[in-house]
Design a protein around this motif. Structure first.
Motif, PDB file in Angstrom:
ATOM      1  N   ARG A 138      -2.730   3.622  -3.060  1.00 60.08           N
ATOM      2  CA  ARG A 138      -2.680   2.611  -4.102  1.00 60.08           C
ATOM      3  C   ARG A 138      -2.266   1.255  -3.545  1.00 60.08           C
ATOM      4  O   ARG A 138      -1.494   1.160  -2.603  1.00 60.08           O
ATOM      5  N   LYS A 139      -2.779   0.232  -4.178  1.00 65.38           N
ATOM      6  CA  LYS A 139      -2.414  -1.152  -3.882  1.00 65.38           C
ATOM      7  C   LYS A 139      -1.626  -1.681  -5.062  1.00 65.38           C
ATOM      8  O   LYS A 139      -2.053  -1.563  -6.218  1.00 65.38           O
ATOM      9  N   SER A 141       0.497  -5.102  -6.441  1.00 70.24           N
ATOM     10  CA  SER A 141       0.814  -6.514  -6.254  1.00 70.24           C
ATOM     11  C   SER A 141       2.297  -6.747  -6.511  1.00 70.24           C
ATOM     12  O   SER A 141       2.994  -5.922  -7.097  1.00 70.24           O
ATOM     13  N   GLN A 180     -12.048  -0.047   4.981  1.00 76.34           N
ATOM     14  CA  GLN A 180     -11.514   1.050   4.187  1.00 76.34           C
ATOM     15  C   GLN A 180     -12.213   2.372   4.477  1.00 76.34           C
ATOM     16  O   GLN A 180     -12.254   3.277   3.644  1.00 76.34           O
ATOM     17  N   LEU A 199       0.862  -1.170   0.000  1.00 76.42           N
ATOM     18  CA  LEU A 199       0.000   0.000   0.000  1.00 76.42           C
ATOM     19  C   LEU A 199       0.904   1.227   0.000  1.00 76.42           C
ATOM     20  O   LEU A 199       1.800   1.345   0.834  1.00 76.42           O
ATOM     21  N   GLU A 219      -3.593  -0.707  -8.544  1.00 75.94           N
ATOM     22  CA  GLU A 219      -5.002  -0.330  -8.488  1.00 75.94           C
ATOM     23  C   GLU A 219      -5.225   0.647  -7.346  1.00 75.94           C
ATOM     24  O   GLU A 219      -4.424   0.724  -6.411  1.00 75.94           O
ATOM     25  N   ASP A 220      -6.290   1.420  -7.441  1.00 75.05           N
ATOM     26  CA  ASP A 220      -6.645   2.356  -6.385  1.00 75.05           C
ATOM     27  C   ASP A 220      -7.316   1.589  -5.243  1.00 75.05           C
ATOM     28  O   ASP A 220      -8.363   0.971  -5.440  1.00 75.05           O
ATOM     29  N   TYR A 221      -6.700   1.628  -4.087  1.00 69.73           N
ATOM     30  CA  TYR A 221      -7.248   0.960  -2.905  1.00 69.73           C
ATOM     31  C   TYR A 221      -8.309   1.851  -2.252  1.00 69.73           C
ATOM     32  O   TYR A 221      -9.392   1.390  -1.905  1.00 69.73           O
TER      33      TYR A 221
END
Length: 303
Positions: free
Chosen positions: A152-153, A155, A200, A142, A161-163
């Motif tokens: 953002r997240k 991998s 979240q 993160l 991707e937007d967390y």
């Protein structure tokens, strides 16, 4: 977040703010003098300290620093790499892989890994990235953004991707886990510390005193029910409990490098902060405003 060049005016503008209660046994000490590692900090199981050199800011807020340092608990520095560009944020995986954001600017940053002398790009993120939080069990990172209102997240194989997207997150550079994987983030420009629960949902925990608007809080770390943060604009170290009570742990507010008892000690734009939980030691890097500044530490008393 790191320094912008106009911030050298800080030394003329700092004013005193009210001191909150603090533990009288706390002392500030210097581990390493005249040190250019002025960025984020992470610590391994042996107590070795990893610190980025962001350097000073260019016009696009990219940093001039080229180094990543490793410092022994006794204060002996070695260079992990001298081929980075204004590295920002860092973390260590259980297998010893070092992660950091490289080449940060208004426009982009690269999440990098480093192990056994080999550097690899994992992903490119839009804008200037902050610190790095690693979920080692689920293999993702993160990463907050100073320039964009998003957490953002990322991998391990580079999928971004937007967390969470929220306007309150623009300006965030600090991030840490609390108990039960609760996330805390700190906003460099506003001084606000937010709590992000497992659904979240974002809520405000506390706001640090604003001495120099726009340059309030550097990085944060969590230890035994408290958030510890660097007062970048106030030259103080703060302690925040889970009810949002803000206390000055250390720092007179004077713009200098003075060791000694908590409220008599001085800092020069403290920036990075991390806890060595095993040894109960807080390490603090200082921005230095264009010149080397010492690596400091505080041994926390047992509660």
């Amino acid at each position: 977040m790191k320094k912008i060049n106009s911030f050298v005016l800080l030394c003329f503008l700092l004013v005193s703010i009210p001191h909150f209660s603090q533990n009288s046994s706390v002392e500030v000490k210097t581990l390493l003098k005249d040190f250019s590692g002025n960025g984020s900090i992470t610590i391994d199981a042996e107590g070795k300290i990893y610190i980025n050199e962001y350097g000073t800011a260019n016009s696009d807020i990219s940093g001039t620093g080229k180094h990543i340092y490793v410092i022994s608990p006794e204060g002996k520095p070695t260079i992990l790499s001298k081929e980075v560009s204004g590295a920002v944020g860092n973390t260590l995986a259980p297998n010893g892989t070092y992660y950091f954001n490289n080449g940060n600017s208004f426009y982009k940053s690269d999440l990098m890994s480093y192990k056994d002398g080999k550097m690899k790009k994992i992903a490119t993120l839009e804008g200037f990235s902050g610190d790095i939080l690693l979920d080692s069990q689920n293999d993702f990172f993160l990463i907050p953004s100073y320039t964009h209102p998003v957490l953002r997240k990322v991998s391990m194989d580079g999928i971004v991707e937007d967390y969470i997207e929220d306007e309150r997150l623009k300006g965030v550079t600090g991030i840490t886990y609390g108990e039960k994987n609760i996330i805390f983030v700190s906003n460099f420009t506003t001084g606000k510390i937010y709590k992000i629960d497992n659904n979240q949902s974002i809520s405000e925990l506390a706001t640090l005193p604003v001495v120099y608007p726009g340059y309030v809080i550097g990085y944060i770390t969590y230890f035994e029910g408290h958030i510890y943060g660097t007062g970048y604009g106030s030259n103080k170290i703060y302690q925040v409990d889970m009810n949002g009570k803000v206390e000055v742990l250390a720092g007179s507010g004077e713009y200098n490098e003075k060791d000694g008892s908590a409220l008599e000690a001085g800092f020069i734009t403290p920036n990075g902060i991390e806890i060595d939980a095993k040894r109960r030691r807080l390490y603090i890097s200082q921005n230095g405003n264009g010149r080397p500044a010492s690596l400091r530490y505080i041994d926390l008393p047992k509660s």
